[in-house]
Design a protein around this motif. Structure first.
Motif, PDB file in Angstrom:
ATOM      1  N   HIS A   1       0.915  -1.078   0.163  1.00  0.00           N
ATOM      2  CA  HIS A   1       0.001   0.041   0.112  1.00  0.00           C
ATOM      3  C   HIS A   1       0.719   1.201  -0.003  1.00  0.00           C
ATOM      4  CE1 HIS A   1      -4.343  -1.260   0.922  1.00  0.00           C
ATOM      5  NE2 HIS A   1      -3.546  -2.234   0.245  1.00  0.00           N
TER       6      HIS A   1
ATOM      7  N   CYS B   1      -0.309   7.328  -0.839  1.00  0.00           N
ATOM      8  CA  CYS B   1      -0.977   7.935  -0.196  1.00  0.00           C
ATOM      9  C   CYS B   1      -2.157   7.907  -1.113  1.00  0.00           C
ATOM     10  CB  CYS B   1      -1.024   9.436  -0.070  1.00  0.00           C
ATOM     11  SG  CYS B   1      -2.203  10.461   0.668  1.00  0.00           S
ATOM     12  N   HIS B   2      -3.315   7.197  -0.894  1.00  0.00           N
ATOM     13  CA  HIS B   2      -4.109   6.867  -2.041  1.00  0.00           C
ATOM     14  C   HIS B   2      -5.393   7.951  -2.133  1.00  0.00           C
ATOM     15  CE1 HIS B   2      -1.846   3.411  -1.610  1.00  0.00           C
ATOM     16  NE2 HIS B   2      -2.449   2.947  -0.707  1.00  0.00           N
TER      17      HIS B   2
ATOM     18  N   SER C   1      -1.959   5.789  -7.565  1.00  0.00           N
ATOM     19  CA  SER C   1      -1.037   4.776  -6.831  1.00  0.00           C
ATOM     20  C   SER C   1      -0.732   3.412  -7.648  1.00  0.00           C
ATOM     21  CB  SER C   1      -2.030   4.337  -5.603  1.00  0.00           C
ATOM     22  OG  SER C   1      -2.373   5.425  -4.709  1.00  0.00           O
TER      23      SER C   1
ATOM     24  N   HIS D   1      -6.327  -1.019  -2.324  1.00  0.00           N
ATOM     25  CA  HIS D   1      -6.194   0.562  -1.972  1.00  0.00           C
ATOM     26  C   HIS D   1      -7.390   1.077  -1.874  1.00  0.00           C
ATOM     27  CE1 HIS D   1      -1.922   0.896  -4.033  1.00  0.00           C
ATOM     28  NE2 HIS D   1      -1.934   0.162  -3.059  1.00  0.00           N
TER      29      HIS D   1
ATOM     30  N   GLU E   1      -8.809   0.858   1.590  1.00  0.00           N
ATOM     31  CA  GLU E   1      -8.150   1.551   2.417  1.00  0.00           C
ATOM     32  C   GLU E   1      -8.848   3.206   2.417  1.00  0.00           C
ATOM     33  OE1 GLU E   1      -3.694   3.993   3.279  1.00  0.00           O
ATOM     34  OE2 GLU E   1      -3.911   1.810   2.657  1.00  0.00           O
ATOM     35  N   LYS E   2      -9.083   3.800   1.060  1.00  0.00           N
ATOM     36  CA  LYS E   2      -9.728   5.023   1.077  1.00  0.00           C
ATOM     37  C   LYS E   2     -11.151   5.018   1.699  1.00  0.00           C
ATOM     38  CE  LYS E   2      -9.750   6.775  -3.263  1.00  0.00           C
ATOM     39  NZ  LYS E   2      -9.683   6.691  -4.743  1.00  0.00           N
TER      40      LYS E   2
ATOM     41  N   TYR F   1      -3.272   8.238   5.191  1.00  0.00           N
ATOM     42  CA  TYR F   1      -2.746   6.624   4.837  1.00  0.00           C
ATOM     43  C   TYR F   1      -2.847   5.825   6.435  1.00  0.00           C
ATOM     44  CZ  TYR F   1       1.986   7.835   6.568  1.00  0.00           C
ATOM     45  OH  TYR F   1       3.126   8.111   7.326  1.00  0.00           O
TER      46      TYR F   1
ATOM     47  N   SER G   1      -0.749   4.180   8.587  1.00  0.00           N
ATOM     48  CA  SER G   1       0.758   4.015   8.782  1.00  0.00           C
ATOM     49  C   SER G   1       0.933   2.583   9.749  1.00  0.00           C
ATOM     50  CB  SER G   1       1.176   5.274   9.659  1.00  0.00           C
ATOM     51  OG  SER G   1       0.731   5.069  10.807  1.00  0.00           O
TER      52      SER G   1
ATOM     53  N   THR H   1       4.827   9.410   2.208  1.00  0.00           N
ATOM     54  CA  THR H   1       4.991   9.000   3.260  1.00  0.00           C
ATOM     55  C   THR H   1       6.187   8.462   3.894  1.00  0.00           C
ATOM     56  OG1 THR H   1       4.676   6.501   2.934  1.00  0.00           O
ATOM     57  CG2 THR H   1       2.679   7.534   3.059  1.00  0.00           C
TER      58      THR H   1
END
Length: 410
Positions: free
Chosen positions: A64, A67-68, A73, A81, A84-85, A106, A108, A296
């Motif tokens: 990942h 930053c999506h 990405s 991804h 994650e969003k 994101y 982390s 990131t």
């Protein structure tokens, strides 16, 4: 707007659908990636994985990186991804009151990195937009702040101005804060990075960002405010429905939350969210082989952590999560009521599930038996911490209280 409770099959199907959109290292002719699925000799593809979507993701091993919420990405992992969003939308918009599409962020590898990410981002913002030198920038944070802040100061060559707090009430000493800010201004500090706590590690205390804002604006000083909600981010917004420590306050620019604490996601899983227009200040342009932008601190990171957070959020939904936090608040109040009856002195932020007891009331053998966390591991320790996590039942508390009484009377 985004957060809801999904049934088990829908959760499983959605993750499997996301994985089907990712590159499949087991079947596809993927020649260019310095990665693969987890080693089959060790992490074998067992039949039970079909009913364990998080473990499926762990074995599939999506990267990942990036930053999506901003730009492109890695297309090889676009399915996960997107999930994650979805997590970021839930947390930024539904929990922390941001407007849709007004933020970046994101998942982390923990709150320490997320806090360092924030300070790195603001340091570079001042450098690129104000032509600031490092010695013109200072970090403002209380003495109860997490150790990641002095770590960030050391890594980023910035000075941390440590603000004293009241010993009993753990609130910021406003007189000392003003004196420190005035002294810093006289010593050529022009730009400030404020770290305001939403649930300190030892006490669960919550800072009022307005304490910083009022004084900094009185002296016409420029600042950015980061909220360290690594512990409190999954508690305080639910227990204090009137909280304005969120993006509805235009003075707050970023927030850190840990999912591996209250949310019970695997270690290490942190979350970093900031307003649009800030994260570009940490773009690593040299990472040109990366599809999209490397924004990131960590670079490559496991997609399984993001999927774990997605699973937890969409298993509970907002109402069940509120119920869970409410139960923990009641257990915390139960403990406090018992301590009050014994005239034991302690600190508890009213909207948090941490109780920190004065060390003079705790026998060493009781502290060791119940794994109470001391403020410091030396003979000068003054506090022991109890965290009312999900596994701490009332029966555990009643046994502890009975032994505490015996120890006091003895």
């Amino acid at each position: 707007m985004y957060w809801k409770k999904l049934p088990k099959e829908e959760r499983k199907n959605k993750i499997q659908s996301a994985l089907s959109e990712n590159v499949n290292f087991a079947k596809d002719s993927t020649l260019g990636y310095p990665a693969s699925k987890l080693d089959g000799k060790v992490f074998y593809d067992a039949d039970f994985l079909k009913d364990a979507p998080v473990l499926q993701t762990f074995v599939s091993n999506p990267n990942h990186i990036g930053c999506h919420t901003l730009g492109n990405s890695e297309s090889a992992f676009k399915g996960t991804h997107e999930l994650e969003k979805e997590v970021l939308n839930v947390l930024a918009v539904d929990v922390f009151k941001a407007q849709p599409n007004s933020f970046d962020g994101y998942i982390s590898p923990g709150g320490t990195e997320a806090n360092i990410q924030a300070i790195w981002m603001y340091r570079n913002f001042y450098k690129y937009n104000r032509d600031a030198s490092w010695d013109e920038i200072a970090i403002l944070a209380s003495e109860d702040t997490h150790y990641s802040i002095p770590k960030a100061a050391n890594l980023l060559s910035l000075e941390w101005l440590k603000i004293p707090v009241d010993f009993e009430y753990r609130c910021i000493d406003l007189v000392a804060l003003e004196e420190i800010i005035v002294k810093a201004k006289n010593n050529s500090k022009k730009y400030f990075i404020v770290v305001s706590n939403m649930g300190t590690t030892m006490f669960g205390s919550v800072d009022d960002p307005d304490d910083y804002i009022t004084i900094l604006e009185h002296y016409n000083l420029e600042y950015k405010i980061h909220i360290d909600g690594a512990y409190g981010g999954f508690v305080y917004p639910f227990s204090n429905e009137n909280s304005r420590i969120n993006f509805s306050n235009p003075k707050i620019s970023s927030i850190t939350i840990d999912a591996h604490k209250m949310l019970q996601a695997p270690y290490g899983t942190g979350i970093f969210i900031c307003r649009k227009g800030l994260i570009e200040n940490v773009l690593t342009e040299e990472a040109q082989y990366v599809e999209g932008m490397d924004l990131t601190l960590c670079g490559s990171r496991s997609g399984a952590n993001a999927i774990a957070v997605w699973m937890i959020l969409f298993t509970y939904g907002p109402h069940k999560w509120f119920e869970k936090i409410s139960v923990l608040q009641m257990r915390t109040q139960f403990l406090c009521n018992e301590l009050d009856q014994m005239n034991i002195k302690y600190f508890r932020e009213p909207f948090m599930n941490i109780v920190t007891i004065r060390a003079e009331y705790i026998l060493k053998e009781i502290a060791e038996k119940y794994h109470l966390v001391p403020e410091t591991h030396n003979h000068e320790n003054k506090w022991y911490k109890i965290v009312l996590m999900n596994h701490v039942e009332v029966e555990h508390l009643t046994t502890f209280i009975a032994e505490l009484k015996e120890g006091i009377y003895a």
